[in-house]
Structures are given as structure tokens and as C-alpha cells.
Design a protein around this motif. Structure first.
Motif, PDB file in Angstrom:
ATOM      1  N   ASN A 125      85.896  58.635   0.441  1.00  0.00           N
ATOM      2  CA  ASN A 125      87.202  58.346  -0.144  1.00  0.00           C
ATOM      3  C   ASN A 125      87.500  56.857   0.003  1.00  0.00           C
ATOM      4  OD1 ASN A 125      88.351  61.017  -0.883  1.00  0.00           O
ATOM      5  ND2 ASN A 125      88.120  61.423   1.309  1.00  0.00           N
ATOM      6  N   VAL A 126      88.185  56.299  -0.970  1.00  0.00           N
ATOM      7  CA  VAL A 126      88.660  54.912  -0.868  1.00  0.00           C
ATOM      8  C   VAL A 126      90.149  54.914  -1.204  1.00  0.00           C
ATOM      9  CG1 VAL A 126      88.429  52.557  -1.724  1.00  0.00           C
ATOM     10  CG2 VAL A 126      86.399  54.023  -1.581  1.00  0.00           C
ATOM     11  N   PRO A 127      91.007  54.524  -0.260  1.00  0.00           N
ATOM     12  CA  PRO A 127      90.689  54.186   1.125  1.00  0.00           C
ATOM     13  C   PRO A 127      90.257  55.423   1.921  1.00  0.00           C
ATOM     14  CG  PRO A 127      93.057  54.225   0.818  1.00  0.00           C
ATOM     15  CD  PRO A 127      92.454  54.389  -0.546  1.00  0.00           C
ATOM     16  N   PRO A 128      89.521  55.217   3.014  1.00  0.00           N
ATOM     17  CA  PRO A 128      88.998  56.361   3.775  1.00  0.00           C
ATOM     18  C   PRO A 128      90.061  57.099   4.584  1.00  0.00           C
ATOM     19  CG  PRO A 128      88.387  54.287   4.811  1.00  0.00           C
ATOM     20  CD  PRO A 128      89.019  53.927   3.516  1.00  0.00           C
ATOM     21  N   CYS A 129      91.222  56.486   4.737  1.00  0.00           N
ATOM     22  CA  CYS A 129      92.328  57.148   5.427  1.00  0.00           C
ATOM     23  C   CYS A 129      93.630  56.539   4.913  1.00  0.00           C
ATOM     24  CB  CYS A 129      92.218  56.979   6.947  1.00  0.00           C
ATOM     25  SG  CYS A 129      92.270  55.258   7.492  1.00  0.00           S
ATOM     26  N   ASP A 130      94.751  57.195   5.209  1.00  0.00           N
ATOM     27  CA  ASP A 130      96.039  56.610   4.837  1.00  0.00           C
ATOM     28  C   ASP A 130      96.166  55.242   5.499  1.00  0.00           C
ATOM     29  OD1 ASP A 130      96.408  59.038   3.672  1.00  0.00           O
ATOM     30  OD2 ASP A 130      98.038  59.701   4.997  1.00  0.00           O
TER      31      ASP A 130
ATOM     32  N   MET B  56      94.900  58.364   1.524  1.00  0.00           N
ATOM     33  CA  MET B  56      93.452  58.486   1.497  1.00  0.00           C
ATOM     34  C   MET B  56      92.996  58.913   0.094  1.00  0.00           C
ATOM     35  SD  MET B  56      91.031  61.000   3.835  1.00  0.00           S
ATOM     36  CE  MET B  56      91.767  62.487   3.157  1.00  0.00           C
ATOM     37  N   GLY B  57      91.982  58.207  -0.431  1.00  0.00           N
ATOM     38  CA  GLY B  57      91.443  58.558  -1.737  1.00  0.00           C
ATOM     39  C   GLY B  57      92.299  58.133  -2.914  1.00  0.00           C
ATOM     40  N   GLN B  58      93.332  57.334  -2.677  1.00  0.00           N
ATOM     41  CA  GLN B  58      94.205  56.907  -3.769  1.00  0.00           C
ATOM     42  C   GLN B  58      93.421  56.155  -4.843  1.00  0.00           C
ATOM     43  OE1 GLN B  58      96.800  53.430  -3.186  1.00  0.00           O
ATOM     44  NE2 GLN B  58      98.517  54.692  -3.912  1.00  0.00           N
ATOM     45  N   ASP B  59      92.494  55.309  -4.438  1.00  0.00           N
ATOM     46  CA  ASP B  59      91.684  54.534  -5.382  1.00  0.00           C
ATOM     47  C   ASP B  59      90.540  55.380  -5.916  1.00  0.00           C
ATOM     48  OD1 ASP B  59      90.430  52.586  -6.850  1.00  0.00           O
ATOM     49  OD2 ASP B  59      89.857  51.341  -5.146  1.00  0.00           O
ATOM     50  N   ILE B  60      89.747  55.934  -5.002  1.00  0.00           N
ATOM     51  CA  ILE B  60      88.577  56.732  -5.386  1.00  0.00           C
ATOM     52  C   ILE B  60      88.521  57.974  -4.510  1.00  0.00           C
ATOM     53  CG2 ILE B  60      86.056  56.760  -5.577  1.00  0.00           C
ATOM     54  CD1 ILE B  60      86.221  53.664  -5.724  1.00  0.00           C
ATOM     55  N   ALA B  61      88.374  59.132  -5.148  1.00  0.00           N
ATOM     56  CA  ALA B  61      88.263  60.383  -4.400  1.00  0.00           C
ATOM     57  C   ALA B  61      86.793  60.725  -4.169  1.00  0.00           C
ATOM     58  CB  ALA B  61      88.944  61.509  -5.158  1.00  0.00           C
ATOM     59  N   LYS B  62      86.493  61.164  -2.988  1.00  0.00           N
ATOM     60  CA  LYS B  62      85.127  61.578  -2.667  1.00  0.00           C
ATOM     61  C   LYS B  62      84.660  62.646  -3.660  1.00  0.00           C
ATOM     62  CE  LYS B  62      82.365  63.498   1.132  1.00  0.00           C
ATOM     63  NZ  LYS B  62      82.402  63.995   2.539  1.00  0.00           N
ATOM     64  N   GLY B  63      83.436  62.455  -4.193  1.00  0.00           N
ATOM     65  CA  GLY B  63      82.881  63.399  -5.151  1.00  0.00           C
ATOM     66  C   GLY B  63      83.166  63.064  -6.607  1.00  0.00           C
ATOM     67  N   SER B  64      83.994  62.055  -6.850  1.00  0.00           N
ATOM     68  CA  SER B  64      84.316  61.680  -8.233  1.00  0.00           C
ATOM     69  C   SER B  64      83.265  60.713  -8.779  1.00  0.00           C
ATOM     70  CB  SER B  64      85.699  61.038  -8.311  1.00  0.00           C
ATOM     71  OG  SER B  64      85.726  59.813  -7.595  1.00  0.00           O
TER      72      SER B  64
ATOM     73  N   LEU C 115      83.598  47.643  -7.611  1.00  0.00           N
ATOM     74  CA  LEU C 115      83.909  49.058  -7.445  1.00  0.00           C
ATOM     75  C   LEU C 115      82.776  49.793  -6.746  1.00  0.00           C
ATOM     76  CD1 LEU C 115      86.184  51.043  -8.205  1.00  0.00           C
ATOM     77  CD2 LEU C 115      84.947  51.505 -10.331  1.00  0.00           C
ATOM     78  N   LEU C 116      81.540  49.516  -7.159  1.00  0.00           N
ATOM     79  CA  LEU C 116      80.397  50.175  -6.528  1.00  0.00           C
ATOM     80  C   LEU C 116      80.226  49.717  -5.080  1.00  0.00           C
ATOM     81  CD1 LEU C 116      77.945  50.063  -9.552  1.00  0.00           C
ATOM     82  CD2 LEU C 116      79.000  52.097  -8.567  1.00  0.00           C
ATOM     83  N   ALA C 117      80.491  48.445  -4.839  1.00  0.00           N
ATOM     84  CA  ALA C 117      80.417  47.953  -3.456  1.00  0.00           C
ATOM     85  C   ALA C 117      81.438  48.657  -2.572  1.00  0.00           C
ATOM     86  CB  ALA C 117      80.636  46.442  -3.422  1.00  0.00           C
ATOM     87  N   SER C 118      82.600  49.004  -3.157  1.00  0.00           N
ATOM     88  CA  SER C 118      83.658  49.634  -2.359  1.00  0.00           C
ATOM     89  C   SER C 118      83.286  51.026  -1.881  1.00  0.00           C
ATOM     90  CB  SER C 118      84.961  49.700  -3.173  1.00  0.00           C
ATOM     91  OG  SER C 118      84.925  50.716  -4.154  1.00  0.00           O
ATOM     92  N   ILE C 119      82.276  51.655  -2.493  1.00  0.00           N
ATOM     93  CA  ILE C 119      81.820  52.963  -2.008  1.00  0.00           C
ATOM     94  C   ILE C 119      80.474  52.842  -1.292  1.00  0.00           C
ATOM     95  CG2 ILE C 119      83.108  54.257  -3.735  1.00  0.00           C
ATOM     96  CD1 ILE C 119      80.447  54.645  -5.266  1.00  0.00           C
ATOM     97  N   GLY C 120      80.074  51.603  -1.002  1.00  0.00           N
ATOM     98  CA  GLY C 120      78.891  51.387  -0.182  1.00  0.00           C
ATOM     99  C   GLY C 120      77.573  51.345  -0.928  1.00  0.00           C
ATOM    100  N   VAL C 121      77.610  51.241  -2.265  1.00  0.00           N
ATOM    101  CA  VAL C 121      76.373  51.232  -3.056  1.00  0.00           C
ATOM    102  C   VAL C 121      75.655  49.891  -2.902  1.00  0.00           C
ATOM    103  CG1 VAL C 121      75.480  51.209  -5.433  1.00  0.00           C
ATOM    104  CG2 VAL C 121      77.152  52.928  -4.733  1.00  0.00           C
ATOM    105  N   THR C 122      74.336  49.950  -2.732  1.00  0.00           N
ATOM    106  CA  THR C 122      73.533  48.730  -2.642  1.00  0.00           C
ATOM    107  C   THR C 122      72.538  48.603  -3.791  1.00  0.00           C
ATOM    108  OG1 THR C 122      71.875  49.824  -1.239  1.00  0.00           O
ATOM    109  CG2 THR C 122      73.692  48.671  -0.132  1.00  0.00           C
ATOM    110  N   GLU C 123      72.225  49.723  -4.451  1.00  0.00           N
ATOM    111  CA  GLU C 123      71.274  49.711  -5.562  1.00  0.00           C
ATOM    112  C   GLU C 123      71.818  50.568  -6.702  1.00  0.00           C
ATOM    113  OE1 GLU C 123      66.913  49.200  -3.438  1.00  0.00           O
ATOM    114  OE2 GLU C 123      67.681  51.233  -3.759  1.00  0.00           O
TER     115      GLU C 123
END
Length: 400
Positions: free
Chosen positions: A42-47, A132-140, A156-164
Motif C-alpha cells: 500500500n502507498v502510503p503503507p500506513c495512515d 493507508m493505500g490512499q495513493d496506491i492500494a495493494k494488489g492494484s 510511480l513505479l519507484a514508489s512501490i519498490g520496482v527496480t526493473e
């Protein structure tokens, strides 16, 4: 054939690239994503707090307007559960402590030592808390297949930890120019010769689209030489784009060469500039034969070749955005073809207006640099000053 009919026919032939490669995130700019990227978090990962201020429990303000500042929570740290009658000094981005349900920004409070004073009437439940998840919800799906990656997608991809990122492989596009009169920049001009600007315009377009460009050079006005070069390029490229040689003159050999080596799907459009445009295939390699005049090359690439290349790259959305503006000119010439006039759109107090370059000749390349839009003039149409007209902004037609 109308422009819309031609584009539909061209796009119907597209076979998108199917091969995929994985590239580092920062090298994916301008590429087309091949596999949906799904958020594992989730982004953010918590409130968390949207303000510097104080995290409180709203019910505590019913009997009191002063709360004890019991803890301090900077960004990156987790606070302790909020005790009744207390507040937590909190900073932007910091996690909301368990038990807190509102944040009061520091400008709306008064502090005295370890006590903060809050006006209950100014506080609303849940204010200044980013859930929590206001920007991006886990699984979306964060970035879907067929999307061209722009700087915002990188972040956006960096914000969910993507490197490739898995992207479609680059298209190989061959560019050639025809005409004995053409000379490359840097060479001396003889009488009757001109510099080859089309090759540079087309190459720049293709680089901006993330294509790998194969330089087909300048082909002399000779049927067999044209055939030989087209056949050679068809073995190397995914698409061939030529400029010049598609009209009906005795020294225009491209049309005949393509027909002898493959097939011609369309030729001649109801468009100005750019009527002599060819589309077909050299063997099995798709082929665009653009006109020779530089403004015609610019317009026909934007309107017809570019959407084809985008779709072939795997991009799902290829249509340019049409908007309207108020004409600052009169146009009394009724033409039989749909015209794309080089134009400039400006906005004053929220109202968009458009004016035209004073020379709309297809040989005037300077008009494309001056312009920031193409004004669409339908066949048999006149324009009076103050009328609303359709425009295509070049910002949506140039680049990736």
C-alpha cells in the motif's frame, strides 16, 4: 481517401511487437510496458500525517481544550498508542499513532510548555490524515500493459519498490530519402541542390519515440537502385519510412518499386499538405512513403506514421487529443482537401485563441518550428474571425 479512413486502414494492419525485455527502471523511460505492474504494498503503507502539527483523539476535546504533549513522532518512526487526554507532536509523513483520529496543524494551536491548546470548533474528524493505500492500494494495477512510461510512471513505479520493468523491444525503423537534388548537411551545395532536412526530421521523430533508427541514406532517382535499397532495408528493419519519390513524376520511382517488391495498400489522400502518401509493404516489411516537401513530411508523420508506430510498439492509446480555440483570422479559401494549417495557440484569461503562420506552403519548414498546433480545416470550409475551430496541439504529436 480521407485522413480518418486512411488511418483506420493503416492501423488495421498493425501487428504489434511481441518480444519483451527487462530493463532497469531508470532505463525504461519512453518504452512501452509489456506486463501489468501490480502493487505489492500500500502507498502510503500506513495512515500518516499530511501536516506538521499534533495528532489527537477528537473525543478528548469535548471536555478539554488543552492536551498534554506526551510524545514526538518524526517521519520514519512509529509512535506509541495515544493515551487519553494527550497529543503527539507529529511531522508531515509520520505514521499516525494508534488511537489518534485527527491532526491539527501547528498554525491552529497554541503551546505552553508541555501543553497544546486546541479549539474544538476548528477540528474535523480525520482531518489532515492520509489513509493507508490512499495513493496506491495493494494488489492494484499501477501501470498497465500498453502504457508508455513517462517520468511520472518512473516515480510511480519507484514508489512501490520496482527496480526493473518488462518492456516491448525497440522497433527498428529504416529511414531513406530519394532525390538527386539532396545533399547531406556539411557538404557543399552545387547549383540546384538542397540540404536533406527530411532525414533529420524523421530520425529525430523516431528517436523521440524510442525507436532504433537504420540510416538508409539518399537514394538516387533510379528505379533499380530504389528497388535494391528497399529490398536491403526490408531485411533489416521492422518498418521502412521514405521521403520523396511517391508522386507521379518521371523521376518518382518509389511507388513503382514498392509495387514490384510487395504491395501498395493506399496511395494519395484527401489531405493538405501531403497528398502523395503511400502505405504498403516491401516484402513483409511495412512501408510508409511520405511526400518530399518538408512540411508535408512533418504533418503526415504526425497524423499517420506516428500512430502506426505507437500501436506497433504495443501502446494502446494512439489517438491525438483534439481541442478547440477561437480563430483570430479569416479564411476564405474553400479547398477540396482536409487541411492541417500550422498554427499557434495562446491562452489569455482562460480563453484559447489560434492564429496561423503567414505562409502555409508545404515547402516552408520554418512554419513547423513556429507552430505549437495544427489547425484542422475540413474540406469546403471557410473560417471567420471569432469562430471556434479544432486544433491538435503539437505537444501531443511530437515525442513519445
Amino acid at each position: 481517401m480521407s485522413v480518418d479512413q486512411a488511418l483506420a486502414k493503416i492501423l488495421d494492419t498493425v501487428v504489434p511487437v511481441a518480444t519483451v525485455e527487462t530493463v532497469p527502471l531508470l532505463q525504461s523511460l519512453g518504452r512501452v510496458i509489456a506486463i501489468d505492474k501490480v502493487a505489492a504494498i500500500n502507498v502510503p503503507p500506513c495512515d500518516n500525517s499530511a501536516m506538521d502539527g499534533y495528532a489527537i483523539r477528537l473525543d478528548d476535546l469535548e471536555p478539554l481544550n488543552e492536551l498534554l504533549i506526551a510524545q514526538r513522532i518524526p517521519a520514519g518512526q512509529m509512535g506509541k498508542p495515544l493515551k487519553v487526554g494527550t497529543a503527539a507532536r507529529i511531522f508531515t509523513g509520520a505514521a499516525i499513532p494508534p488511537g489518534a483520529d485527527s491532526v491539527v496543524m501547528q498554525e491552529d494551536t497554541e503551546t505552553r510548555g508541555e501543553v497544546v491548546r486546541v479549539d474544538r470548533s476548528e477540528v474535523k474528524l480525520g482531518q489532515h490524515i492520509r489513509p493507508m493505500g490512499q495513493d496506491i492500494a495493494k494488489g492494484s494495477v499501477v501501470v498497465g500493459c500498453g502504457k508508455r512510461i513517462q517520468p511520472q510512471e518512473i516515480g510511480l513505479l519507484a514508489s512501490i519498490g520496482v527496480t526493473e520493468v518488462e518492456v516491448f523491444t525497440r522497433l527498428k525503423v529504416a529511414v531513406l530519402s530519394t532525390g538527386d537534388e539532396l545533399v547531406e548537411p556539411g557538404q557543399s551545395l552545387a547549383s540546384g541542390q538542397i540540404y536533406n532536412s527530411n532525414r533529420y526530421t524523421l530520425t529525430a521523430f523516431l528517436i523521440a519515440l524510442g525507436c532504433e533508427v537504420i540510416d538508409g541514406g539518399i537514394v538516387e532517382d533510379d528505379f533499380q537502385t530504389t528497388c535494391d535499397q528497399l529490398q536491403s532495408l526490408s531485411a533489416q528493419a521492422d518498418v521502412i519510412i521514405s521521403s520523396g519519390g511517391v508522386s507521379v513524376g518521371e523521376e518518382d520511382h518509389v511507388k513503382a518499386a514498392v509495387e514490384s517488391l510487395g504491395q501498395l495498400g493506399l496511395w494519395k489522400l484527401n489531405i493538405k499538405p501531403g497528398k502523395p502518401l503511400a502505405f504498403g509493404a516491401v516484402g513483409s516489411t511495412p512501408f510508409f512513403g511520405l511526400p518530399g516537401n518538408p512540411s508535408s513530411v512533418f504533418v503526415t508523420f504526425c497524423l499517420l506514421a506516428r500512430p502506426y508506430l505507437l500501436r506497433k510498439q504495443g501502446q494502446s492509446d494512439v489517438a491525438p487529443v483534439m481541442t478547440t480555440a477561437t480563430a483570430q483570422f479569416d479564411w476564405h479559401q474553400r479547398g477540396s482537401r482536409q487541411e492541417y494549417l500550422r498554427a499557434f495557440v495562446s491562452v489569455d484569461e482562460g480563453v484559447a485563441s489560434v492564429c496561423l503562420y503567414d505562409n502555409q506552403s508545404s515547402g516552408v519548414l520554418a512554419s513547423t518550428s513556429w507552430a505549437n498546433a495544427l489547425m484542422v480545416l475540413p474540406p469546403n470550409t471557410t473560417i471567420t474571425r471569432g469562430a471556434r475551430v479544432d486544433v491538435l496541439l503539437l505537444s501531443g504529436l511530437v515525442g513519445g
